[in-house]
Design a protein around this motif. Structure first.
Motif, PDB file in Angstrom:
ATOM      1  N   UNK A 111      24.174 -37.507  13.298  1.00  0.00           N
ATOM      2  CA  UNK A 111      24.144 -36.304  12.470  1.00  0.00           C
ATOM      3  C   UNK A 111      23.342 -35.171  13.106  1.00  0.00           C
ATOM      4  N   UNK A 112      22.932 -35.343  14.351  1.00  0.00           N
ATOM      5  CA  UNK A 112      22.248 -34.273  15.064  1.00  0.00           C
ATOM      6  C   UNK A 112      20.736 -34.298  15.007  1.00  0.00           C
ATOM      7  N   UNK A 113      20.151 -35.222  14.263  1.00  0.00           N
ATOM      8  CA  UNK A 113      18.685 -35.359  14.252  1.00  0.00           C
ATOM      9  C   UNK A 113      18.314 -36.281  15.390  1.00  0.00           C
ATOM     10  N   UNK A 114      17.669 -35.752  16.389  1.00  0.00           N
ATOM     11  CA  UNK A 114      17.377 -36.522  17.595  1.00  0.00           C
ATOM     12  C   UNK A 114      15.893 -36.861  17.700  1.00  0.00           C
ATOM     13  N   UNK A 115      15.651 -38.064  18.233  1.00  0.00           N
ATOM     14  CA  UNK A 115      14.286 -38.444  18.569  1.00  0.00           C
ATOM     15  C   UNK A 115      14.328 -39.401  19.747  1.00  0.00           C
ATOM     16  N   UNK A 116      13.507 -39.121  20.726  1.00  0.00           N
ATOM     17  CA  UNK A 116      13.209 -40.037  21.822  1.00  0.00           C
ATOM     18  C   UNK A 116      11.817 -39.655  22.309  1.00  0.00           C
ATOM     19  N   UNK A 117      10.973 -40.615  22.616  1.00  0.00           N
ATOM     20  CA  UNK A 117       9.585 -40.286  22.981  1.00  0.00           C
ATOM     21  C   UNK A 117       9.450 -39.412  24.218  1.00  0.00           C
TER      22      UNK A 117
END
Length: 159
Positions: free
Chosen positions: A116-122
């Motif tokens: 859905x376009x919410x991105x997270x990566x450290x």
């Protein structure tokens, strides 16, 4: 259709409920003298207690799912994302992944949200990461390389 022989004299094992029971007994609402009985009924219906011992594996699973529910709510996932992520989280062998259940839950949430376009990566730049994820992971106190390792393991396990 073939039926197996049923021995009427044999004792039936009591290891799990016959069916999934949706009845909930709320012991705190019962009169004081009946609370112990209603607590016992709740244990029977939940399938985690038979009066003599508790199913520790099922209790751990339920605790982990409750943890996932809390984290997914804090990260403001939609109802669809919560349901999808809960099923994925439940399918994982948490011990084999080698990280805390909370960190694994965050990684599953990040996996579900990326469609859905919410991105997270450290290792992404802060301005390209979802701020709720960044704040939550910082609160866990894990190093970036540990979070990245967990994220990569979760992704491999889910794909």
């Amino acid at each position: 259709m073939q039926f197996d022989e049923y021995d009427e004299a044999a004792e039936e094992p009591i290891i799990s409920p016959d069916t999934q029971n949706a009845t909930h007994f709320h012991a705190e609402e019962a009169p004081f003298e009946h609370r112990a009985k209603f607590k016992r009924f709740h244990g029977y219906n939940s399938g985690v207690w038979n009066g003599y011992w508790a199913d520790k594996t099922e209790l751990r699973r339920l605790d982990n799912l409750a943890l996932y529910d809390a984290i997914s709510s804090q990260l403001e996932l939609t109802n669809y994302q919560k349901r999808r992520g809960r099923g994925l989280f439940d399918s994982l062998n948490l011990n084999a992944l080698g990280h805390s259940a909370a960190l694994i839950a965050v990684c599953v949430c990040a996996y579900v949200c990326r469609d859905d376009g919410r991105m997270y990566h450290p290792y992404r730049k802060l301005e390209n990461n979802d701020s709720l994820f960044v704040d939550f992971v910082e609160g866990l106190g894990e190093r970036k390389n540990v979070v990245a390792a967990c994220y990569n393991r979760v992704i491999r396990a889910l794909e």
